[in-house]
Design a protein around this motif. Structure first.
Motif, mmCIF file in Angstrom:
data_model
loop_
_atom_site.group_PDB
_atom_site.id
_atom_site.type_symbol
_atom_site.label_atom_id
_atom_site.label_comp_id
_atom_site.label_asym_id
_atom_site.label_seq_id
_atom_site.Cartn_x
_atom_site.Cartn_y
_atom_site.Cartn_z
ATOM 1 N N GLU A 108 0.828 -1.213 0.000
ATOM 2 C CA GLU A 108 0.000 0.000 0.000
ATOM 3 C C GLU A 108 0.860 1.260 0.000
ATOM 4 O O GLU A 108 0.602 2.191 -0.772
ATOM 5 C CB GLU A 108 -0.930 -0.010 1.220
ATOM 6 N N THR A 109 1.854 1.306 0.865
ATOM 7 C CA THR A 109 2.702 2.499 0.927
ATOM 8 C C THR A 109 3.523 2.667 -0.355
ATOM 9 O O THR A 109 3.785 3.800 -0.787
ATOM 10 C CB THR A 109 3.649 2.428 2.139
ATOM 11 N N SER A 110 3.912 1.568 -0.972
ATOM 12 C CA SER A 110 4.640 1.653 -2.246
ATOM 13 C C SER A 110 3.730 2.196 -3.344
ATOM 14 O O SER A 110 4.146 3.029 -4.161
ATOM 15 C CB SER A 110 5.182 0.282 -2.648
ATOM 16 N N LEU A 111 2.473 1.713 -3.366
ATOM 17 C CA LEU A 111 1.506 2.214 -4.344
ATOM 18 C C LEU A 111 1.261 3.705 -4.156
ATOM 19 O O LEU A 111 1.241 4.474 -5.133
ATOM 20 C CB LEU A 111 0.186 1.444 -4.221
ATOM 21 N N VAL A 112 1.089 4.121 -2.917
ATOM 22 C CA VAL A 112 0.843 5.542 -2.634
ATOM 23 C C VAL A 112 2.048 6.383 -3.049
ATOM 24 O O VAL A 112 1.908 7.465 -3.643
ATOM 25 C CB VAL A 112 0.529 5.746 -1.137
ATOM 26 N N THR A 113 3.241 5.896 -2.736
ATOM 27 C CA THR A 113 4.456 6.630 -3.094
ATOM 28 C C THR A 113 4.564 6.822 -4.606
ATOM 29 O O THR A 113 4.853 7.930 -5.091
ATOM 30 C CB THR A 113 5.705 5.884 -2.582
ATOM 31 N N LEU A 114 4.324 5.756 -5.359
ATOM 32 C CA LEU A 114 4.416 5.845 -6.817
ATOM 33 C C LEU A 114 3.305 6.716 -7.402
ATOM 34 O O LEU A 114 3.536 7.484 -8.350
ATOM 35 C CB LEU A 114 4.363 4.448 -7.427
ATOM 36 N N SER A 115 2.093 6.606 -6.847
ATOM 37 C CA SER A 115 0.965 7.370 -7.398
ATOM 38 C C SER A 115 1.061 8.857 -7.086
ATOM 39 O O SER A 115 0.544 9.684 -7.849
ATOM 40 C CB SER A 115 -0.356 6.807 -6.861
ATOM 41 N N LEU A 116 1.716 9.210 -5.989
ATOM 42 C CA LEU A 116 1.862 10.620 -5.627
ATOM 43 C C LEU A 116 3.182 11.223 -6.095
ATOM 44 O O LEU A 116 3.395 12.428 -5.959
ATOM 45 C CB LEU A 116 1.748 10.793 -4.103
ATOM 46 N N LEU A 117 4.075 10.381 -6.614
ATOM 47 C CA LEU A 117 5.386 10.878 -7.040
ATOM 48 C C LEU A 117 5.301 11.991 -8.093
ATOM 49 O O LEU A 117 6.001 13.017 -7.960
ATOM 50 C CB LEU A 117 6.232 9.716 -7.575
ATOM 51 N N PRO A 118 4.465 11.857 -9.152
ATOM 52 C CA PRO A 118 4.380 12.959 -10.126
ATOM 53 C C PRO A 118 3.919 14.265 -9.493
ATOM 54 O O PRO A 118 4.411 15.340 -9.859
ATOM 55 C CB PRO A 118 3.352 12.444 -11.142
ATOM 56 N N HIS A 119 2.990 14.197 -8.550
ATOM 57 C CA HIS A 119 2.505 15.406 -7.892
ATOM 58 C C HIS A 119 3.561 15.973 -6.951
ATOM 59 O O HIS A 119 3.648 17.189 -6.764
ATOM 60 C CB HIS A 119 1.222 15.094 -7.122
ATOM 61 N N PHE A 120 4.380 15.094 -6.364
ATOM 62 C CA PHE A 120 5.455 15.552 -5.494
ATOM 63 C C PHE A 120 6.518 16.284 -6.310
ATOM 64 O O PHE A 120 7.061 17.312 -5.867
ATOM 65 C CB PHE A 120 6.076 14.353 -4.778
ATOM 66 N N ILE A 121 6.803 15.790 -7.505
ATOM 67 C CA ILE A 121 7.799 16.437 -8.360
ATOM 68 C C ILE A 121 7.349 17.831 -8.775
ATOM 69 O O ILE A 121 8.165 18.757 -8.914
ATOM 70 C CB ILE A 121 8.075 15.554 -9.597
#
Length: 303
Positions: A177-190
């Motif tokens: 779950e945390t890996s999915l969240v990290t990957l899904s929010l990565l573009p918005h974090f950038i």
């Protein structure tokens, strides 16, 4: 000098018992992190992407379905660990066999008294009772726990024979779950560092930023923890036993397949859910936390 040492030891156990008061706090903290993540991923980021005509609608649907499936398994596993007794010593328990000597015959009264005197049979002075094999006293819970692995403040419970599988599944689904969240929010974090005109209010942007950082930190830390416990399962060892072992020939190591079955059972349908089949509970004594078969080729004298 002796007196001060006794006071220091008493203070340590007093502190351990005080940790039980953190129970509701840690559960609320876990639910708070889940709520923050849910708001950032579902409400703020991917639910709006489901609007008709948006090019990212299919991606948003896939992320939302996977996110909710993993979240359901995570919470199911988590509360199974929290509310499942890790395994307590039955009242008036006495050993039927001498595990230390590999003897399969019941102990006579004379043999029992001699082995107890020679510490071949363990006795807990805090609980004032005999300790089955692989059983340890938890200073936080104030009781003996069957096949105790450790006391986990995150689940407000000991991890032992009856809930160890549920704890491993909690780690597994939390990592996914945390890996999915990290990957899904990565573009918005950038976008925080590359775009000066990011849509959204200050509150939603801060929530997304915090959710990304927290889930990245949890995914990395849990990965190491998960790898460690996988190695323990394959060798049929608990965290406590890993620090106590003095011989490379571990008496309970039955091979990777049988070691795995003593934690997850033999029914593949139940491997990824926090439950056991009735057949496994009936035919695998190790799942009850009291009886553990020994390595067949182990020399009795090496025990």
């Amino acid at each position: 000098m002796h007196k001060s040492g006794a006071v220091m030891a008493w203070n340590v156990f007093k502190f351990c018992r005080a940790l039980r008061g953190l129970g509701s706090t840690t559960i609320l903290l876990v639910l708070g992190i889940v709520g923050l993540t849910y708001y950032a991923v579902v409400i703020n980021t991917y639910w709006p992407g489901l609007e008709a005509g948006r090019p990212e609608a299919l991606l948003s649907l896939a992320v939302l379905i996977l996110f909710h499936c993993l979240l359901a398994m995570l919470l199911w596993s988590y509360f199974s660990v929290v509310y499942t007794e890790p395994g307590i010593v039955p009242p008036n328990w006495r050993p039927k066999v001498d595990e230390e000597r590999g003897d399969t015959d019941p102990l006579t009264a004379t043999e029992f008294s001699a082995d107890l005197k020679n510490r071949r049979i363990r006795f807990c002075r805090k609980c004032n009772q005999l300790k089955p094999p692989r059983c340890h006293h938890c200073s936080v819970c104030g009781r003996c726990v069957l096949k105790m692995d450790h006391h986990c403040l995150w689940v407000v419970n000991c991890v032992g024979a009856l809930n160890y599988k549920y704890f491993l599944l909690f780690l597994f689904y939390t990592f996914l779950e945390t890996s999915l969240v990290t990957l899904s929010l990565l573009p918005h974090f950038i976008l925080f560092f590359t775009d000066d005109d990011i849509p959204g209010t200050l509150g939603t942007l801060a929530t997304t930023f915090l959710a990304f950082v927290l889930n990245l930190a949890f995914s990395l830390s849990i990965l190491g923890f998960l790898i460690m416990h996988v190695s323990l399962v394959t060798s049929n060892t608990t965290t406590i036993e890993a620090y106590e072992k003095t011989t490379p020939k571990w008496r309970y190591d039955l091979g990777r397949k049988r070691n795995f079955e003593q934690v997850f059972g033999t029914d593949k349908r139940y491997w990824f859910i926090p439950a056991y089949s009735e057949e496994d509970l009936r035919w695998i004594p190790a799942l009850q936390g009291l009886e553990y078969p020994l390595k067949p080729d182990l020399d009795v004298q090496e025990l």
